[in-house]
Design an enzyme around this catalytic site. Structure first.
Site, mmCIF file in Angstrom:
data_model
loop_
_atom_site.group_PDB
_atom_site.id
_atom_site.type_symbol
_atom_site.label_atom_id
_atom_site.label_comp_id
_atom_site.label_asym_id
_atom_site.label_seq_id
_atom_site.Cartn_x
_atom_site.Cartn_y
_atom_site.Cartn_z
ATOM 1 C CG ASN A 195 30.969 39.546 37.258
ATOM 2 O OD1 ASN A 195 29.863 39.781 36.405
ATOM 3 N ND2 ASN A 195 32.038 40.373 37.422
ATOM 4 C CB ALA A 196 25.441 37.469 38.008
ATOM 5 N NE ARG A 197 29.284 43.979 36.115
ATOM 6 C CZ ARG A 197 30.444 44.295 35.262
ATOM 7 N NH1 ARG A 197 30.183 44.795 33.883
ATOM 8 N NH2 ARG A 197 31.670 44.269 35.776
ATOM 9 C CG ASP A 265 42.204 37.996 40.462
ATOM 10 O OD1 ASP A 265 41.741 38.020 39.439
ATOM 11 O OD2 ASP A 265 42.551 39.183 41.085
#
EC number: 2.7.1.167
Length: 484
Positions: A195-197, A265
């Protein structure tokens, strides 16, 4: 889309997801905390188990490799997995750690608190040996490999390295859902899906703009020697950066989000299946984005099925078109066809005047739709109809014909053309399937050579005897004359 022939080897941290539902009606007299009155409890596989569940829900098959403890949660987990056709249980039992269990307490459709049962013990040598043996025993049956790293111990360096090396030696792509900030641990992966983080943490780079996402993804790609990075960006959708090429963005559709549990997922499950079926990564990204859009609208660790994903893809198409207009411009039709093809869908094309719709038309459209995934119908405009049929035609103007055509369930899009034939439109859209009635010979079908040269095919659909617009108009005129 049909994923029934695809088997995914799913390796990673498996856990039991437990959801306890209740009601909060008062504050405890013992401390300033709410009192949760417990109700029903629901259990399901989590972590890599949820990846496997998503694969099964989308029609694929899964082989599951991970660690479970010799305990009651482990028994419950294996019992749940045993109920799923298409799943092969290759889990390794261990006495060194408990089964990971996450219990979420839910009130008023919101998580109140989560309680985790897990061990922080590093993976033991005998556990690693058993996991590697399970991988070796089952990788021969796999079309694709997914590594789901929740940083709970299963995806230790020896297991990751062996899984990737073994898969690459067999020509099998490996997709990684990472938790570690050190992407070098996933060296050799085909595609990594942070994810971006997680991408920002792994690279130390900003990720606010598309350009920054691309820069960070390329840095991560270099560290992992990966072929591609697909970054999920919540409300901003997804960004795909491949080793060769620029950044490709697919937006998220605006929706009410109930729960993001397990959305990652779903993304990697759909992405792996779609790629395993032969789609490009860009096409697979559209499928994964649609699947994620389905599950975030559900409460709890959820899955998406094929029907839901196709419906979501249709909704995204409508949003991209600014609604669902009855008649598309040529530019809009070209954009729509490009989106469908990017999603791995077969686009069909048929054309005609369709002046007064009759059962023969409906039968032709139904046959055309059966030959493809999306059907676009090209209508002769009014001037074109008049040239072909005479000055008294059409009976119904183009706008009315388009509205009727767009309302037929077999039809996904309608476009018009003003030439005597749709050849230029066919060259523009390049459909995968060109459909005409069986009253034509293959060499008479306009655009057949164009479609075949592009790798498509021509279908001649059976017609219903005695059904034609000309005959319908003749009967109407005869009835009118009899009434006078």
């Amino acid at each position: 889309m049909d994923f029934s022939s695809i088997t995914v080897l799913c390796i990673g941290d498996i856990m039991l997801d437990r959801f306890v539902y209740g009601e909060m009606e008062r504050i405890s007299p013992e401390a300033p905390v709410p009192v949760l009155r417990l109700g029903r409890t629901r259990e399901m596989p989590g972590g890599v188990g949820n990846v496997a569940n998503n694969i099964l829900s989308l029609g694929g098959r899964a082989i599951l490799v991970g660690l479970v403890g010799r305990d009651t949660p482990g028994q419950a987990l294996r019992g749940l997995l045993g109920q799923r056709p298409g799943l092969t249980d290759a889990l390794v039992e261990t006495g060194a750690r408990p089964t990971i269990c996450k219990t979420r307490f839910i009130a008023a459709n919101q998580q109140v608190v989560r309680a985790d049962e897990e061990s922080r013990l590093a993976l033991q040598p005998d556990e690693a040996t058993s996991l590697i043996a399970a991988i070796d025993a089952h990788i021969g049956a796999a079309d694709i490999v997914v590594l789901s790293d929740y940083a709970k111990g299963t995806c230790a360096d020896p297991v990751i390295a062996h899984a990737i090396a073994t898969a690459r030696a067999r020509g099998i792509a490996v997709f990684v859902d990472p938790k570690s900030r050190d992407f070098a641990r996933y060296r050799g992966a085909s595609c990594i899906t942070p994810n971006a983080r997680e991408l920002a943490q792994a690279t130390g780079l900003p990720i606010d703009t598309d350009a920054e996402i691309e820069q960070a993804a390329r840095a991560a790609m270099a560290r992992a020697d990966a072929v591609a990075i697909l970054a999920t960006r919540s409300e901003k959708g997804m960004a795909l950066v491949e080793r060769e090429g620029g950044v490709q963005i697919v937006p998220a559709r605006a929706r009410e989000v109930f729960d993001v549990s397990g959305a990652g997922d779903t993304v990697i499950a759909a992405l792996a299946l779609a790629a395993g079926s032969g789609m490009t990564l860009a096409q697979a990204m559209h499928v994964a984005n649609a699947a994620a859009g389905v599950v975030v609208g559900k409460l709890g660790t959820a899955t998406a099925d094929i029907a839901e994903v196709l419906a979501e893809l249709n909704a995204q198409d409508a949003d991209a078109m600014g609604g669902t207009p009855s008649l598309l411009s040529r530019a809009q039709a070209a954009e729509q066809v490009a989106r469908w093809k990017a999603q791995g869908l077969r686009v069909g094309f048929t054309n005609g005047c369709f002046d007064i719709i009759h059962p023969g038309h409906v039968a032709l459209l139904a046959a055309a739709r059966r030959a493809c995934d999306r059907l676009i119908v090209a209508l002769n405009d009014d001037a074109s109809v008049a040239r072909l049929k005479g000055p008294e035609r059409p009976v119904n103007p183009l706008e009315d014909r388009a509205r009727v055509m767009a309302a037929i369930r077999h039809v996904d899009a309608v476009v018009a053309f003003g030439e005597d034939t749709p050849l230029e439109l066919i060259r523009l859209l390049l459909p995968d399937v060109l459909v005409k009635g069986a009253d034509y010979r293959p060499d008479q079908v306009v655009g057949a050579d164009v479609v075949r040269q592009a790798g498509g095919r021509v279908v001649l659909a059976d017609l219903e005897d005695g059904k034609s617009t000309t005959r319908t108009i003749g009967r109407i005129r005869a009835a009118g004359a009899a009434d006078r």
